[in-house]
Design a protein around this motif. Structure first.
Motif, PDB file in Angstrom:
ATOM      1  N   ARG A 277       0.857  -1.183   0.000  1.00  0.00           N
ATOM      2  CA  ARG A 277       0.000   0.000   0.000  1.00  0.00           C
ATOM      3  C   ARG A 277       0.894   1.235   0.000  1.00  0.00           C
ATOM      4  O   ARG A 277       1.991   1.202   0.551  1.00  0.00           O
ATOM      5  CB  ARG A 277      -0.895   0.063   1.253  1.00  0.00           C
ATOM      6  N   ARG A 278       0.408   2.318  -0.589  1.00  0.00           N
ATOM      7  CA  ARG A 278       1.114   3.592  -0.454  1.00  0.00           C
ATOM      8  C   ARG A 278       0.879   4.144   0.937  1.00  0.00           C
ATOM      9  O   ARG A 278      -0.268   4.198   1.407  1.00  0.00           O
ATOM     10  CB  ARG A 278       0.636   4.601  -1.507  1.00  0.00           C
ATOM     11  N   HIS A 279       1.948   4.561   1.604  1.00  0.00           N
ATOM     12  CA  HIS A 279       1.814   5.118   2.949  1.00  0.00           C
ATOM     13  C   HIS A 279       0.972   6.393   2.897  1.00  0.00           C
ATOM     14  O   HIS A 279       1.211   7.283   2.077  1.00  0.00           O
ATOM     15  CB  HIS A 279       3.187   5.438   3.531  1.00  0.00           C
ATOM     16  N   GLY A 280      -0.017   6.456   3.786  1.00  0.00           N
ATOM     17  CA  GLY A 280      -0.886   7.623   3.842  1.00  0.00           C
ATOM     18  C   GLY A 280      -2.065   7.556   2.906  1.00  0.00           C
ATOM     19  O   GLY A 280      -2.914   8.459   2.909  1.00  0.00           O
ATOM     20  N   ASP A 281      -2.155   6.508   2.084  1.00  0.00           N
ATOM     21  CA  ASP A 281      -3.279   6.365   1.153  1.00  0.00           C
ATOM     22  C   ASP A 281      -4.523   5.930   1.918  1.00  0.00           C
ATOM     23  O   ASP A 281      -4.469   5.033   2.758  1.00  0.00           O
ATOM     24  CB  ASP A 281      -2.928   5.333   0.075  1.00  0.00           C
ATOM     25  N   ALA A 282      -5.656   6.582   1.630  1.00  0.00           N
ATOM     26  CA  ALA A 282      -6.902   6.238   2.318  1.00  0.00           C
ATOM     27  C   ALA A 282      -7.408   4.861   1.908  1.00  0.00           C
ATOM     28  O   ALA A 282      -8.127   4.214   2.678  1.00  0.00           O
ATOM     29  CB  ALA A 282      -7.968   7.302   2.018  1.00  0.00           C
ATOM     30  N   ASN A 283      -7.055   4.392   0.718  1.00  0.00           N
ATOM     31  CA  ASN A 283      -7.480   3.072   0.249  1.00  0.00           C
ATOM     32  C   ASN A 283      -6.625   1.999   0.922  1.00  0.00           C
ATOM     33  O   ASN A 283      -5.414   1.927   0.713  1.00  0.00           O
ATOM     34  CB  ASN A 283      -7.338   2.991  -1.266  1.00  0.00           C
ATOM     35  N   LEU A 284      -7.256   1.173   1.760  1.00  0.00           N
ATOM     36  CA  LEU A 284      -6.524   0.147   2.506  1.00  0.00           C
ATOM     37  C   LEU A 284      -6.273  -1.120   1.706  1.00  0.00           C
ATOM     38  O   LEU A 284      -5.584  -2.019   2.182  1.00  0.00           O
ATOM     39  CB  LEU A 284      -7.285  -0.195   3.796  1.00  0.00           C
ATOM     40  N   ARG A 285      -6.849  -1.202   0.495  1.00  0.00           N
ATOM     41  CA  ARG A 285      -6.651  -2.404  -0.303  1.00  0.00           C
ATOM     42  C   ARG A 285      -5.243  -2.403  -0.876  1.00  0.00           C
ATOM     43  O   ARG A 285      -4.794  -1.429  -1.470  1.00  0.00           O
ATOM     44  CB  ARG A 285      -7.688  -2.485  -1.430  1.00  0.00           C
ATOM     45  N   ALA A 286      -4.543  -3.492  -0.689  1.00  0.00           N
ATOM     46  CA  ALA A 286      -3.176  -3.602  -1.199  1.00  0.00           C
ATOM     47  C   ALA A 286      -3.198  -3.867  -2.699  1.00  0.00           C
ATOM     48  O   ALA A 286      -4.208  -4.307  -3.267  1.00  0.00           O
ATOM     49  CB  ALA A 286      -2.439  -4.721  -0.476  1.00  0.00           C
ATOM     50  N   GLY A 287      -2.082  -3.593  -3.346  1.00  0.00           N
ATOM     51  CA  GLY A 287      -1.935  -3.855  -4.765  1.00  0.00           C
ATOM     52  C   GLY A 287      -0.646  -4.607  -5.032  1.00  0.00           C
ATOM     53  O   GLY A 287       0.252  -4.674  -4.189  1.00  0.00           O
ATOM     54  N   LEU A 288      -0.538  -5.177  -6.215  1.00  0.00           N
ATOM     55  CA  LEU A 288       0.651  -5.942  -6.584  1.00  0.00           C
ATOM     56  C   LEU A 288       1.759  -5.017  -7.076  1.00  0.00           C
ATOM     57  O   LEU A 288       1.511  -4.074  -7.844  1.00  0.00           O
ATOM     58  CB  LEU A 288       0.316  -6.940  -7.696  1.00  0.00           C
ATOM     59  N   ILE A 289       2.972  -5.276  -6.624  1.00  0.00           N
ATOM     60  CA  ILE A 289       4.162  -4.587  -7.130  1.00  0.00           C
ATOM     61  C   ILE A 289       5.231  -5.641  -7.395  1.00  0.00           C
ATOM     62  O   ILE A 289       5.230  -6.706  -6.768  1.00  0.00           O
ATOM     63  CB  ILE A 289       4.689  -3.530  -6.132  1.00  0.00           C
ATOM     64  N   PRO A 290       6.144  -5.370  -8.314  1.00  0.00           N
ATOM     65  CA  PRO A 290       7.213  -6.359  -8.555  1.00  0.00           C
ATOM     66  C   PRO A 290       8.107  -6.474  -7.326  1.00  0.00           C
ATOM     67  O   PRO A 290       8.438  -5.477  -6.679  1.00  0.00           O
ATOM     68  CB  PRO A 290       7.975  -5.781  -9.749  1.00  0.00           C
ATOM     69  N   SER A 291       8.483  -7.697  -6.982  1.00  0.00           N
ATOM     70  CA  SER A 291       9.383  -7.905  -5.845  1.00  0.00           C
ATOM     71  C   SER A 291      10.759  -7.353  -6.173  1.00  0.00           C
ATOM     72  O   SER A 291      11.080  -7.059  -7.322  1.00  0.00           O
ATOM     73  CB  SER A 291       9.482  -9.397  -5.514  1.00  0.00           C
ATOM     74  N   ARG A 292      11.578  -7.229  -5.144  1.00  0.00           N
ATOM     75  CA  ARG A 292      12.928  -6.723  -5.341  1.00  0.00           C
ATOM     76  C   ARG A 292      13.697  -7.623  -6.316  1.00  0.00           C
ATOM     77  O   ARG A 292      14.387  -7.146  -7.216  1.00  0.00           O
ATOM     78  CB  ARG A 292      13.656  -6.659  -3.997  1.00  0.00           C
ATOM     79  N   GLN A 293      13.559  -8.957  -6.123  1.00  0.00           N
ATOM     80  CA  GLN A 293      14.288  -9.892  -6.977  1.00  0.00           C
ATOM     81  C   GLN A 293      13.851  -9.782  -8.436  1.00  0.00           C
ATOM     82  O   GLN A 293      14.674  -9.779  -9.356  1.00  0.00           O
ATOM     83  CB  GLN A 293      14.097 -11.324  -6.486  1.00  0.00           C
TER      84      GLN A 293
END
Length: 575
Positions: A277-293
């Motif tokens: 989640r983006r810090h401070g975002d009102a939307n609590l639903r998480a989203g997919l992001i590419p992992s570090r690897q």
């Protein structure tokens, strides 16, 4: 609680009169007494009390509504008025009944009269049929969702061919229900079998489903996995748009972010795709992001072409050394050449995410070191000079070291620290210099100890450095606040710097000339190279289109770093 004397019609008015009479002997000419007296005797308070008494009267009578559908009555009345003879009174009444606030008042009346206070859920679709042999293994799940996505992704199992819930997004509708888990086998959606459909046919069914959605699933083995959110925060060091990523399992489930955004990683169960989640975002639903690897692998596949074919990087080998002291570009030693080559290679890394935590400076701690960097001619030196002039008691710069002879008007420790060549070379071997170089047979350099001396004096130390020097100071000791001064577009450079002058050499006899088109091109390309290789170290980027505006922005940003909570690398917390 109101005393008994206030009950009955006019009880509150009588209580107020008694209060005024009792306080009369205690009133004086003070401002507080005058305010209290004006408030107690004001018309607004008395009108509110009258309204309260009238409501209490009707409350005791327990009135019941004559109609529970005034909206219907108003609608029928409007239809009859349409068929009557047109008159000013009829037109006025029709206009009154059509006004939104009147319709809203009638709606509220009907809701209260009908006692329809609880929310109404949409009608549930019929439950799918289950065969008797499947009763123990089939689970019927009904979710109620609005415009939001389901918050889950699906995939086809390679061995069985079944449609499997691949992941449940934290905070989404599926996660909040607690009824759908990773590994569940999807059989039907709203009575429509999905086993014989491909993923491209199923996804629109899930996306278009509104209100109550019924799923027929076979529970998987991952149903009891814990889903507690983690407190891992990272600063994104690249821009990401899931709509432009062909590898993401579901574009609508992706989280878009910009470089510099702070993300909370809530799940790293998947080695390829994290949930955040983006810090401070009102939307609590998480989203997919590419992992570090995953992102590191993708960047490394692209990096060879960027490194060896980019004109920006090739120009970096020939870029001049600009530092806090002045050195000639024409007489570079072999050490300086090695330094430039090392600068390029030190930028060959894969910055993806930076683990961060919140930090607020303790008043007893030294101020954070302020590093100003940018291409030659962009205005870094002038911004530093203006900061020093704005508050010389708060801002300070280091005193450079040199091996040349002290001149008659100079004082040791003021213009320079004058040391022997032997001492200077010994300090080089002991890695005591942040930057150094040679000019006309004499060494010049900025010592790390000189930085420490400024910080121990409870002042903000200002340094303008080349980007490669930032890494030596990027430690928990200095906690540097790195500001990148960036040039505007080349069109704006031509307009704003038509009569400005650029330094032709960095020796002690300053000579200047007017900016040329080549200077503008070099400034733009150098800035691009710096941002490409070292942008992950920049905490603040200021575009110097107008020097006065850039200085105001810089001054305000530095003031915030001294008082506000900031995100810093995790490594800085471990001294």
């Amino acid at each position: 609680m109101m005393p008994n004397s206030s009950s009955g019609p006019g009880g509150v008015c009588r209580l107020l009169a008694s209060l005024l009479y009792g306080l009369e002997s205690h009133m004086d000419t003070s401002e507080d007494s005058s305010f209290l007296q004006d408030m107690l005797m004001g018309n607004t308070l008395h009108l509110l009390i009258k309204v309260y008494d009238r409501l209490q009267k009707y409350r005791a009578q327990r009135p019941a509504p004559l109609l529970d559908s005034t909206q219907g009555l108003a609608h029928r009345l409007a239809e009859e008025l349409q068929d009557t003879v047109n008159s000013p009174e009829t037109t006025e009444l029709l206009n009154l009944l059509s006004k939104p606030h009147v319709q809203t008042l009638l709606l509220v009346h009907d809701v209260v009269a009908q006692k329809r206070f609880d929310p109404r859920l949409p009608p549930l679709p019929p439950l799918p049929d289950c065969n008797e042999e499947d009763e123990d293994s089939i689970k019927i799940v009904c979710l109620v969702k609005n415009q939001e996505p389901l918050g889950a992704t699906i995939k086809r199992d390679e061995s069985s061919g079944a449609i499997i819930v691949a992941r449940v997004m934290r905070g989404g509708a599926a996660d909040r229900s607690g009824l759908i888990h990773e590994g569940d086998m999807l059989k039907e959606v709203n009575g429509v079998p999905v086993e014989d459909k491909n993923l491209q046919e199923i996804i629109p069914i899930l996306a278009k489903s509104e209100g109550a959605v019924t799923f027929k699933v076979v529970p998987g083995t991952n149903e009891e996995l814990e889903t507690n959110d983690t407190q891992v925060f990272v600063r994104a060091l690249f821009d990401y748009d899931p709509q432009a990523d062909p590898a993401i399992p579901c574009r609508d489930a992706g989280l878009e972010f910009q470089r510099g955004d702070v993300l909370q990683i809530v799940s790293q169960d998947d080695d390829t795709w994290w949930q955040a989640r983006r810090h401070g975002d009102a939307n609590l639903r998480a989203g997919l992001i590419p992992s570090r690897q995953l992102q590191e692998r993708r960047v490394m596949l692209q990096r060879p072409e960027v490194l060896f074919h980019s004109p920006r990087v090739s120009r970096a080998f020939s870029a001049g050394l600009r530092s806090s002291f002045r050195l000639s570009r024409k007489k570079n030693t072999s050490q300086e050449v090695k330094q430039k080559i090392g600068e390029v290679h030190s930028g060959i890394h894969v910055p993806i995410y930076q683990d961060v935590l919140l930090y607020q400076r303790n008043p007893e701690e030294p101020y954070r070191l302020v590093l100003l960097t940018g291409p030659s001619g962009v205005g870094v030196t002038e911004l530093k000079r203006r900061l020093l002039l704005s508050d010389p008691e708060h801002f300070c710069v280091t005193v450079p070291y040199t091996t040349r002879e002290r001149r008659k008007q100079e004082k040791d420790g003021v213009e320079y620290h004058f040391v022997s060549k032997h001492t200077f070379e010994k300090d080089i071997l002991d890695h005591k210099f942040l930057e150094y170089g040679e000019h006309n047979g004499n060494y010049y350099g900025t010592s790390l100890d000189s930085v420490r001396r400024v910080l121990t004096e409870s002042k903000v130390c200002l340094l303008d450095v080349k980007p490669h020097s930032i890494t030596a100071l990027y430690t928990s000791e200095f906690k540097p606040y790195v500001v990148f001064v960036k040039p505007p577009s080349i069109e704006q450079l031509r307009q704003s710097r038509r009569k400005a002058k650029v330094l032709t050499s960095q020796n002690e006899q300053i000579s200047t000339r007017i900016f040329t088109e080549e200077d503008f091109q070099n400034m733009i390309s150098s800035a691009q190279s710096m941002e490409h290789n070292y942008g992950h170290l920049f905490e603040k980027v200021i575009i110097n289109e107008d020097l006065a505006a850039a200085f105001t922005e810089l001054r305000a940003a530095l003031a915030k770093t001294e008082t506000e909570t900031r995100w810093i690398p995790n490594a800085w917390a471990h001294v």
